[in-house]
Motif scaffolding. Structure first.
Motif, PDB file in Angstrom:
ATOM      1  N   GLY A  98      27.468   5.110   4.241  1.00 43.16           N
ATOM      2  CA  GLY A  98      27.361   3.916   3.380  1.00 43.16           C
ATOM      3  C   GLY A  98      26.101   3.120   3.629  1.00 43.16           C
ATOM      4  O   GLY A  98      25.943   2.011   3.112  1.00 43.16           O
ATOM      5  N   SER A  99      25.158   3.649   4.442  1.00 41.08           N
ATOM      6  CA  SER A  99      23.908   2.941   4.721  1.00 41.08           C
ATOM      7  C   SER A  99      22.769   3.573   3.936  1.00 41.08           C
ATOM      8  O   SER A  99      22.994   4.476   3.118  1.00 41.08           O
ATOM      9  N   LEU A 100      21.524   3.119   4.194  1.00 42.47           N
ATOM     10  CA  LEU A 100      20.415   3.614   3.375  1.00 42.47           C
ATOM     11  C   LEU A 100      19.124   3.695   4.185  1.00 42.47           C
ATOM     12  O   LEU A 100      18.804   2.777   4.949  1.00 42.47           O
ATOM     13  N   VAL A 101      18.390   4.811   3.993  1.00 44.22           N
ATOM     14  CA  VAL A 101      17.051   4.949   4.572  1.00 44.22           C
ATOM     15  C   VAL A 101      16.061   5.060   3.417  1.00 44.22           C
ATOM     16  O   VAL A 101      16.282   5.850   2.495  1.00 44.22           O
ATOM     17  N   VAL A 102      14.988   4.255   3.445  1.00 41.74           N
ATOM     18  CA  VAL A 102      13.972   4.354   2.393  1.00 41.74           C
ATOM     19  C   VAL A 102      12.593   4.500   3.038  1.00 41.74           C
ATOM     20  O   VAL A 102      12.426   4.247   4.238  1.00 41.74           O
ATOM     21  N   GLY A 103      11.608   4.895   2.220  1.00 45.63           N
ATOM     22  CA  GLY A 103      10.257   5.113   2.752  1.00 45.63           C
ATOM     23  C   GLY A 103       9.449   3.825   2.851  1.00 45.63           C
ATOM     24  O   GLY A 103       8.526   3.705   3.664  1.00 45.63           O
ATOM     25  N   TRP A 104       9.745   2.852   2.010  1.00 43.62           N
ATOM     26  CA  TRP A 104       9.030   1.557   2.017  1.00 43.62           C
ATOM     27  C   TRP A 104       9.846   0.618   1.146  1.00 43.62           C
ATOM     28  O   TRP A 104      10.363   1.031   0.096  1.00 43.62           O
ATOM     29  N   ALA A 105      10.000  -0.617   1.576  1.00 44.48           N
ATOM     30  CA  ALA A 105      10.881  -1.551   0.852  1.00 44.48           C
ATOM     31  C   ALA A 105      10.094  -2.783   0.393  1.00 44.48           C
ATOM     32  O   ALA A 105       9.070  -3.110   0.989  1.00 44.48           O
ATOM     33  N   PRO A 106      10.576  -3.464  -0.643  1.00 42.76           N
ATOM     34  CA  PRO A 106       9.972  -4.767  -0.975  1.00 42.76           C
ATOM     35  C   PRO A 106      10.474  -5.780   0.048  1.00 42.76           C
ATOM     36  O   PRO A 106      11.475  -6.470  -0.170  1.00 42.76           O
ATOM     37  N   GLN A 107       9.798  -5.858   1.190  1.00 42.53           N
ATOM     38  CA  GLN A 107      10.375  -6.525   2.366  1.00 42.53           C
ATOM     39  C   GLN A 107      10.728  -7.999   2.154  1.00 42.53           C
ATOM     40  O   GLN A 107      11.781  -8.450   2.583  1.00 42.53           O
ATOM     41  N   GLU A 108       9.841  -8.737   1.495  1.00 43.67           N
ATOM     42  CA  GLU A 108      10.138 -10.177   1.338  1.00 43.67           C
ATOM     43  C   GLU A 108      11.432 -10.363   0.557  1.00 43.67           C
ATOM     44  O   GLU A 108      12.241 -11.234   0.872  1.00 43.67           O
ATOM     45  N   GLU A 109      11.608  -9.529  -0.461  1.00 41.00           N
ATOM     46  CA  GLU A 109      12.815  -9.622  -1.290  1.00 41.00           C
ATOM     47  C   GLU A 109      14.045  -9.202  -0.483  1.00 41.00           C
ATOM     48  O   GLU A 109      15.104  -9.816  -0.576  1.00 41.00           O
ATOM     49  N   VAL A 110      13.884  -8.162   0.319  1.00 47.37           N
ATOM     50  CA  VAL A 110      14.985  -7.692   1.157  1.00 47.37           C
ATOM     51  C   VAL A 110      15.423  -8.812   2.105  1.00 47.37           C
ATOM     52  O   VAL A 110      16.609  -9.119   2.244  1.00 47.37           O
ATOM     53  N   LEU A 111      14.429  -9.438   2.752  1.00 53.72           N
ATOM     54  CA  LEU A 111      14.765 -10.459   3.760  1.00 53.72           C
ATOM     55  C   LEU A 111      15.467 -11.665   3.156  1.00 53.72           C
ATOM     56  O   LEU A 111      16.260 -12.325   3.819  1.00 53.72           O
ATOM     57  N   SER A 112      15.186 -11.944   1.886  1.00 58.39           N
ATOM     58  CA  SER A 112      15.820 -13.126   1.291  1.00 58.39           C
ATOM     59  C   SER A 112      17.142 -12.771   0.609  1.00 58.39           C
ATOM     60  O   SER A 112      17.767 -13.625  -0.025  1.00 58.39           O
ATOM     61  N   LEU A 127       0.826  -1.208   0.000  1.00 58.69           N
ATOM     62  CA  LEU A 127       0.000   0.000   0.000  1.00 58.69           C
ATOM     63  C   LEU A 127       0.865   1.264   0.000  1.00 58.69           C
ATOM     64  O   LEU A 127       0.369   2.369   0.142  1.00 58.69           O
ATOM     65  N   TRP A 128       2.181   1.064  -0.084  1.00 61.07           N
ATOM     66  CA  TRP A 128       3.109   2.183  -0.231  1.00 61.07           C
ATOM     67  C   TRP A 128       3.991   1.902  -1.452  1.00 61.07           C
ATOM     68  O   TRP A 128       4.084   0.752  -1.911  1.00 61.07           O
ATOM     69  N   ASP A 129       4.646   2.949  -1.930  1.00 60.61           N
ATOM     70  CA  ASP A 129       5.489   2.815  -3.115  1.00 60.61           C
ATOM     71  C   ASP A 129       6.806   2.138  -2.727  1.00 60.61           C
ATOM     72  O   ASP A 129       7.568   2.682  -1.925  1.00 60.61           O
ATOM     73  N   GLU A 130       7.057   0.960  -3.262  1.00 58.36           N
ATOM     74  CA  GLU A 130       8.286   0.236  -2.899  1.00 58.36           C
ATOM     75  C   GLU A 130       9.498   0.910  -3.536  1.00 58.36           C
ATOM     76  O   GLU A 130       9.528   1.115  -4.750  1.00 58.36           O
ATOM     77  N   ASP A 131      10.466   1.241  -2.719  1.00 55.73           N
ATOM     78  CA  ASP A 131      11.690   1.849  -3.240  1.00 55.73           C
ATOM     79  C   ASP A 131      12.673   0.715  -3.581  1.00 55.73           C
ATOM     80  O   ASP A 131      13.353   0.180  -2.706  1.00 55.73           O
ATOM     81  N   ARG A 132      12.735   0.376  -4.852  1.00 58.38           N
ATOM     82  CA  ARG A 132      13.540  -0.786  -5.252  1.00 58.38           C
ATOM     83  C   ARG A 132      15.037  -0.466  -5.317  1.00 58.38           C
ATOM     84  O   ARG A 132      15.857  -1.357  -5.534  1.00 58.38           O
ATOM     85  N   SER A 133      15.392   0.807  -5.099  1.00 60.34           N
ATOM     86  CA  SER A 133      16.827   1.138  -5.108  1.00 60.34           C
ATOM     87  C   SER A 133      17.542   0.378  -3.986  1.00 60.34           C
ATOM     88  O   SER A 133      18.747   0.150  -4.041  1.00 60.34           O
ATOM     89  N   CYS A 134      16.772  -0.036  -2.960  1.00 57.03           N
ATOM     90  CA  CYS A 134      17.448  -0.734  -1.850  1.00 57.03           C
ATOM     91  C   CYS A 134      17.939  -2.120  -2.283  1.00 57.03           C
ATOM     92  O   CYS A 134      18.883  -2.647  -1.700  1.00 57.03           O
TER      93      CYS A 134
END
Ligand code: UDP
Length: 499
Positions: free
Chosen positions: A361-375, A281-288
């Motif tokens: 060297g770290s990153l803050v985003v507004g919303w992430a594709p969480q399942e993809e991040v976790l894997s 329900l938020w825009d996934e920031d895929r840059s992460c």
């Protein structure tokens, strides 16, 4: 009486929260795939966001027997719809959606035009007992869906015992100092459950708090329904599930639903493999993801507090200093609407946090594709609020967790993660020193032990969702039970279902 056999048509009605809708959409995919007619009833607000930020419409268009329908949640467009206003969402759904829902369902239980048979079964989020009343009024089979852990749901059923033993409401002068007192009247959890681990709703001294009545009604509905679907798996919560079946014998444990969906999508030849899956329900920031691709294996702390949590600037700054002082790389999700900004404070500190992270060297985003991040192989630890979807996603991905629970089932989930499954560590304080110490511990000394435990659970989860596993079998049983309502016949002279 002229009769025709009606084909099964199931209504799925999630409570309008990200986690509730997300997991129910995953369930919907399975039911569509089994050839059932599915109507997915979303709040207007969530449907607009879902269509804006995902390709859900396109994804589901491959099933001609699937359709979205919408209903207002009764809240103004700019309402925060957060944890702090959770009860406003509940009340508003009851006040606004209930009469509309009833009207819609009366229409839909009659013969519909074209391809759509009348509704034969409802799957309703248990947070909305009013919708279950409507199903009962129309004599339509209802199955309750809960998006929280079985361990939390079980404490709901133990409320009468907790009251009878005077463990609730909390007694004593300074309850705040006494939150480590152990709880004795939740069968199966004696010895490790403390006051502070009970669902946040229980943590009141007021016996007349309306929440107790709401939970009583929710339990009653769960026992009266045809069955109860929970997004968990047998091997994870087996002792609690055994207790639970004494109250609700027909349990469908079908989790982790996100993993079942992934698995089905990978194995399905009918899928166009290039359709990405997102229910956000938020825009996934895929840059992460690109950023993670360039980080060393197991090096990153991923921090996210889900879709509802709101915290203040001081808490944010403690996390910031704790993460920075740990010297670890981090990916931090700070939802635009998650920081409570008090009057006149301004938001410049947020820009400083975003820029400061980049400089390190770290990153803050507004919303992430969480399942993809976790894997992702770069992930080292998941600092989470212990929402149930996040917990299941963390377990399935095999990423050790640091828990900082806020409300609802998060407290008890955190206790199970740290003390029962031993796949994470709970933060007992939210100050920069504690955060730094715990992050270092979990990324270094404790890492090996935690990874071994969580890998074990991830394997069990994979077994449950594979062919013949408990979640797969329960899903097949659910589909069979939904199909069996097909035995009802449609009386064309009175336009009603009979039998
Ligand atoms: N989520 C996401 N991106 C984020 C943060 C969360 O996709 O940046 C998803 C997460 O994968 C999970 C859901 O949002 O499926 C949050 O549900 P959960 O039950 O963990 O917490 P809630 O939001 O209900 O508090």
């Amino acid at each position: 009486m002229e009769q025709t056999v009606a084909s099964p048509h199931v209504l799925l009605f999630p409570f309008p929260g990200q986690g509730n809708m997300n997991s129910m959409l995953n369930l919907a995919e399975f039911l569509c795939n089994a050839g059932l007619h599915i109507t997915f009833l979303n709040s207007n607000h969530n449907q607009q966001r879902l269509l804006r930020f995902t390709n859900a419409q396109e994804r589901f268009s491959r099933w001609p027997k699937f359709r979205f329908q919408t209903i207002p949640d009764g809240l103004p467009a700019d309402h925060p719809r957060s944890a702090a206003t959770f009860f406003e969402i509940l009340d508003s759904m009851k006040a606004t959606a209930k009469p509309l829902f009833r009207e819609m369902m009366i229409m839909a239980s009659r013969k519909e035009s074209g391809l759509w048979p009348p509704l034969s079964c409802f799957i309703i989020d248990g947070l909305m007992p009013f919708a279950i009343d409507v199903a009962e009024e129309l004599s339509i089979r209802v199955i309750v869906y809960r998006a929280i852990s079985a361990c939390c749901l079980w404490t709901f059923f133990c409320l009468p015992g907790l009251f009878a033993a005077a463990e609730l409401p909390f007694q004593g002068g300074d309850v705040e100092d006494d939150m480590d007192v152990t709880i004795k009247n939740v069968p199966g959890m004696q010895g490790f459950l403390r006051r502070r681990d009970l669902p946040s709703f229980f943590q009141t001294k007021d016996p007349t708090d309306p929440i107790f009545q709401q939970i009583g009604v929710e339990c009653q509905k769960m026992t009266q329904a045809y069955g109860l679907i929970i997004n968990t798996f047998e091997d994870l919560e087996s002792p609690v599930l055994t207790q639970f079946r004494s109250q609700v014998p027909n349990l469908y444990t079908v989790g982790p639903l996100h993993a079942l969906t992934l698995r089905r999508q990978h194995s399905s030849s009918s899928m166009t493999s290039n359709i990405a899956v997102s229910n956000s329900l938020w825009d996934e920031d895929r840059s992460c993801i690109t950023w993670l691709d360039s980080q060393p294996p197991k090096s990153v702390v991923y921090m996210s507090f889900g879709s509802l949590v709101v915290y203040d600037k001081d808490t944010l700054m403690e996390f910031w200093h704790g993460l920075v002082n740990s010297g670890k790389l981090f990916l931090w999700v700070v939802r635009q609407d998650s920081i409570n900004i008090s009057g006149g404070e301004g938001t410049s500190f947020l820009a400083e946090v975003v820029d400061g992270a980049k400089e390190r060297g770290s990153l803050v985003v507004g919303w992430a594709p969480q399942e993809e991040v976790l894997s992702h192989p770069a992930l080292g630890v998941f600092l989470t609020h212990s929402g149930w979807n996040s917990t299941m996603e963390g377990i399935y991905a095999g990423v050790p967790m640091i828990c900082w629970p806020f409300f609802a089932d998060q407290q008890i989930n955190s206790r199970f993660v740290s003390e029962v499954w031993k796949v994470g560590v709970a933060l007992d304080k939210c100050d920069r020193w504690t955060i730094e110490r715990v992050v270092k511990d979990v990324m270094e000394q404790k890492r090996e032990v935690l990874v071994e435990s969580i890998d074990g659970l991830a394997k069990l989860a994979r077994r449950c969702i594979s062919e013949g596993g408990s979640s797969r079998s329960n899903l097949d049983r659910l589909i069979q039970d939904l199909r069996s309502v097909r035995e009802s016949v449609y009386d064309t002279s009175t336009s009603t279902l009979v039998g």
